[in-house]
Motif scaffolding. Sequence first.
Motif, PDB file in Angstrom:
ATOM      1  N   LEU A   1       0.845  -1.193   0.000  1.00  0.00           N
ATOM      2  CA  LEU A   1       0.000   0.000   0.000  1.00  0.00           C
ATOM      3  C   LEU A   1       0.882   1.245   0.000  1.00  0.00           C
ATOM      4  CD1 LEU A   1      -2.670  -0.961   2.709  1.00  0.00           C
ATOM      5  CD2 LEU A   1      -3.016  -0.860   0.240  1.00  0.00           C
ATOM      6  N   LYS A   2       0.437   2.252  -0.743  1.00  0.00           N
ATOM      7  CA  LYS A   2       1.202   3.489  -0.798  1.00  0.00           C
ATOM      8  C   LYS A   2       0.887   4.385   0.403  1.00  0.00           C
ATOM      9  CE  LYS A   2       1.777   3.735  -5.825  1.00  0.00           C
ATOM     10  NZ  LYS A   2       1.504   4.520  -7.049  1.00  0.00           N
ATOM     11  N   PHE A   3       1.902   5.133   0.835  1.00  0.00           N
ATOM     12  CA  PHE A   3       1.659   6.167   1.838  1.00  0.00           C
ATOM     13  C   PHE A   3       2.664   7.286   1.644  1.00  0.00           C
ATOM     14  CE2 PHE A   3       5.292   4.676   4.086  1.00  0.00           C
ATOM     15  CZ  PHE A   3       5.517   5.461   5.210  1.00  0.00           C
ATOM     16  N   SER A   4       2.318   8.456   2.139  1.00  0.00           N
ATOM     17  CA  SER A   4       3.157   9.639   1.956  1.00  0.00           C
ATOM     18  C   SER A   4       3.727  10.074   3.291  1.00  0.00           C
ATOM     19  CB  SER A   4       2.339  10.773   1.344  1.00  0.00           C
ATOM     20  OG  SER A   4       1.820  10.391   0.084  1.00  0.00           O
ATOM     21  N   PHE A   5       4.935  10.613   3.266  1.00  0.00           N
ATOM     22  CA  PHE A   5       5.593  10.957   4.519  1.00  0.00           C
ATOM     23  C   PHE A   5       6.644  12.053   4.297  1.00  0.00           C
ATOM     24  CE2 PHE A   5       7.733   7.483   2.421  1.00  0.00           C
ATOM     25  CZ  PHE A   5       9.061   7.842   2.461  1.00  0.00           C
ATOM     26  N   PRO A   6       6.920  12.859   5.327  1.00  0.00           N
ATOM     27  CA  PRO A   6       8.000  13.846   5.277  1.00  0.00           C
ATOM     28  C   PRO A   6       9.281  13.234   5.845  1.00  0.00           C
ATOM     29  CG  PRO A   6       6.711  14.191   7.243  1.00  0.00           C
ATOM     30  CD  PRO A   6       6.121  12.988   6.545  1.00  0.00           C
ATOM     31  N   ASN A   7      10.290  14.053   6.083  1.00  0.00           N
ATOM     32  CA  ASN A   7      11.518  13.543   6.696  1.00  0.00           C
ATOM     33  C   ASN A   7      11.255  13.171   8.148  1.00  0.00           C
ATOM     34  OD1 ASN A   7      11.789  15.946   8.336  1.00  0.00           O
ATOM     35  ND2 ASN A   7      12.638  16.991   6.555  1.00  0.00           N
ATOM     36  N   LEU A   8      12.202  12.455   8.747  1.00  0.00           N
ATOM     37  CA  LEU A   8      12.014  11.928  10.099  1.00  0.00           C
ATOM     38  C   LEU A   8      11.733  13.032  11.117  1.00  0.00           C
ATOM     39  CD1 LEU A   8      11.997   9.546  12.051  1.00  0.00           C
ATOM     40  CD2 LEU A   8      14.504   9.724  12.198  1.00  0.00           C
ATOM     41  N   GLU A   9      12.440  14.148  11.020  1.00  0.00           N
ATOM     42  CA  GLU A   9      12.240  15.245  11.967  1.00  0.00           C
ATOM     43  C   GLU A   9      10.805  15.757  11.913  1.00  0.00           C
ATOM     44  OE1 GLU A   9      14.020  19.728  12.939  1.00  0.00           O
ATOM     45  OE2 GLU A   9      14.839  18.550  11.294  1.00  0.00           O
ATOM     46  N   SER A  10      10.279  15.905  10.713  1.00  0.00           N
ATOM     47  CA  SER A  10       8.899  16.379  10.555  1.00  0.00           C
ATOM     48  C   SER A  10       7.895  15.329  11.032  1.00  0.00           C
ATOM     49  CB  SER A  10       8.630  16.733   9.089  1.00  0.00           C
ATOM     50  OG  SER A  10       9.422  17.825   8.680  1.00  0.00           O
TER      51      SER A  10
ATOM     52  N   ILE B   1      -6.282  13.530  12.505  1.00  0.00           N
ATOM     53  CA  ILE B   1      -5.298  12.516  12.082  1.00  0.00           C
ATOM     54  C   ILE B   1      -5.098  12.581  10.572  1.00  0.00           C
ATOM     55  CG2 ILE B   1      -4.879  10.029  11.878  1.00  0.00           C
ATOM     56  CD1 ILE B   1      -6.324   9.746  14.617  1.00  0.00           C
ATOM     57  N   TYR B   2      -6.209  12.632   9.839  1.00  0.00           N
ATOM     58  CA  TYR B   2      -6.122  12.693   8.377  1.00  0.00           C
ATOM     59  C   TYR B   2      -5.370  13.934   7.924  1.00  0.00           C
ATOM     60  CZ  TYR B   2      -7.506  13.534   3.556  1.00  0.00           C
ATOM     61  OH  TYR B   2      -7.477  13.804   2.212  1.00  0.00           O
ATOM     62  N   GLU B   3      -5.709  15.087   8.469  1.00  0.00           N
ATOM     63  CA  GLU B   3      -5.095  16.344   8.026  1.00  0.00           C
ATOM     64  C   GLU B   3      -3.602  16.397   8.334  1.00  0.00           C
ATOM     65  OE1 GLU B   3      -7.420  19.369   9.820  1.00  0.00           O
ATOM     66  OE2 GLU B   3      -9.145  19.089   8.492  1.00  0.00           O
ATOM     67  N   TYR B   4      -3.228  15.873   9.512  1.00  0.00           N
ATOM     68  CA  TYR B   4      -1.810  15.912   9.887  1.00  0.00           C
ATOM     69  C   TYR B   4      -0.978  14.919   9.082  1.00  0.00           C
ATOM     70  CZ  TYR B   4      -1.692  19.156  13.869  1.00  0.00           C
ATOM     71  OH  TYR B   4      -1.707  20.272  14.656  1.00  0.00           O
ATOM     72  N   VAL B   5      -1.450  13.653   8.975  1.00  0.00           N
ATOM     73  CA  VAL B   5      -0.602  12.637   8.331  1.00  0.00           C
ATOM     74  C   VAL B   5      -0.582  12.745   6.821  1.00  0.00           C
ATOM     75  CG1 VAL B   5      -0.875  10.986  10.232  1.00  0.00           C
ATOM     76  CG2 VAL B   5      -2.393  10.845   8.236  1.00  0.00           C
ATOM     77  N   THR B   6      -1.451  13.588   6.263  1.00  0.00           N
ATOM     78  CA  THR B   6      -1.398  13.838   4.812  1.00  0.00           C
ATOM     79  C   THR B   6      -0.810  15.214   4.517  1.00  0.00           C
ATOM     80  OG1 THR B   6      -3.665  14.694   4.773  1.00  0.00           O
ATOM     81  CG2 THR B   6      -3.359  12.329   4.366  1.00  0.00           C
ATOM     82  N   GLY B   7      -0.381  15.919   5.573  1.00  0.00           N
ATOM     83  CA  GLY B   7       0.297  17.196   5.364  1.00  0.00           C
ATOM     84  C   GLY B   7      -0.601  18.369   5.056  1.00  0.00           C
ATOM     85  N   LYS B   8      -1.910  18.198   5.176  1.00  0.00           N
ATOM     86  CA  LYS B   8      -2.831  19.299   4.894  1.00  0.00           C
ATOM     87  C   LYS B   8      -2.891  20.287   6.069  1.00  0.00           C
ATOM     88  CE  LYS B   8      -5.463  16.435   1.739  1.00  0.00           C
ATOM     89  NZ  LYS B   8      -4.386  15.428   1.717  1.00  0.00           N
TER      90      LYS B   8
END
Length: 419
Positions: free
Chosen positions: A152-161, A409-416
């Motif tokens: 499954l695909k997922f999106s993520f920032p760098n570890l610090e973020s 949760i949705y807004e934070y983990v998708t960067g919105k």
Amino acid sequence: MTRKMKDSGVEWIGEIPKDWDTRRLKVALYMVKEIVENYNEENILSLTMNGVIVRDLVNPKGKMPTTFDGYQKISKGNFITCLFDIDVTPRCVGIAYVDGLTSPAYTQFKINEKFDIRFVYYYLLMLDNDKIIVPLTKSLRNTIRSEDFLNLKFSFPNLESQIKISKALTDSINKINHIIFENQKSIDELKKYKQSIITEVVTKGLDPNVELKDSEIEWLGKIPIEWDVIPSNLLFFDSVKKVEGEVELLTASQKYGVISQRKFMELETQVPVQKRNLNDLKDVQKGDFVISLRSFQGGIEIAQESGGVTPAYTVLKQKKYDIHPEYYKYFLKSTMYIQALRSTVLDTIRDGKSIKFSHFSQVPLILPPFEKQVEIAKYLDSFNESIKKIIKDKNKLIKELEQYKKSLIYEYVTGKKEV
């Protein structure tokens, strides 16, 4: 300044910040599995709506296996996931905070050190909250294979973020959970308060200065001097009258009282039962009482409408005395009456048999003057409605807060939503 966004390429994620990556879950997780042949008093872990908990084996709740031999070893800091029955399982993902064992049916994943476990957890929680991957499951039990799960695909920032986001989410969720806890605690206290008021009023009336006498019934205590204690079989009789013509099939429940089975199925969003022969149904009129198998748990139910019930139920109809059913609606569901009824049916409920009129008739009732019955019922109806409104408002707030948690949760983990 507005953040620059791009398409994640994933339907359930939508747009993400331009500097985020979209990869597959296998870059963050990998499966581990170790079966323990013999149980050696390790913690038995369970996946629940409250996270991964250690089961109480002394006073267990729910089904227990005959042995824990062959369970899988779980390491602290790993994910426990349920990849089957995804559509109906309340919670399909959790983090183990202690070592232990769990059923081999669950799948365990370890986190890659380049990823923050809380961030990945919140992403998986987002998938679980909205059952996003149900359409991707296979087989009748809505199962997804571990290899398909990791693809499954997922999106993520760098570890610090990731760490900043998971900390912000955890802080917000903890605050929301505290409000939910306080409201749920208040609801529980209101329910206890309601029961205490009902018990007080149905046994003492509304006048705090009324003269009392000893009822000579231990569980009943003192009652107003003008009230009578009377054998229950003098107030009600066991009716075996059959229905005449076509009638509505009724069902008794602690949640709704005695209502039509059709209405019960609608309220519980269940599939209607098959039609049965209505000729053997017992006649029930509005205001009658119906004893069900579960009456020892929550009292005897009043019929909200007329119809028929199956022979498994006991139907109570009133005798010649002046009885206001709405008063006994409260009396027969009061805490002290339920406890008294329960004491007569211990052997019966252990054997899984129905409560009969013989049990009911062992518990005496009280008979206030008719006008007092009407007065008490009217007061309790008003009191009950006010409590129900407060509880309804609190439940509505809890529901809204739970939904708000999901959206956060949705807004934070998708960067919105930016930290």
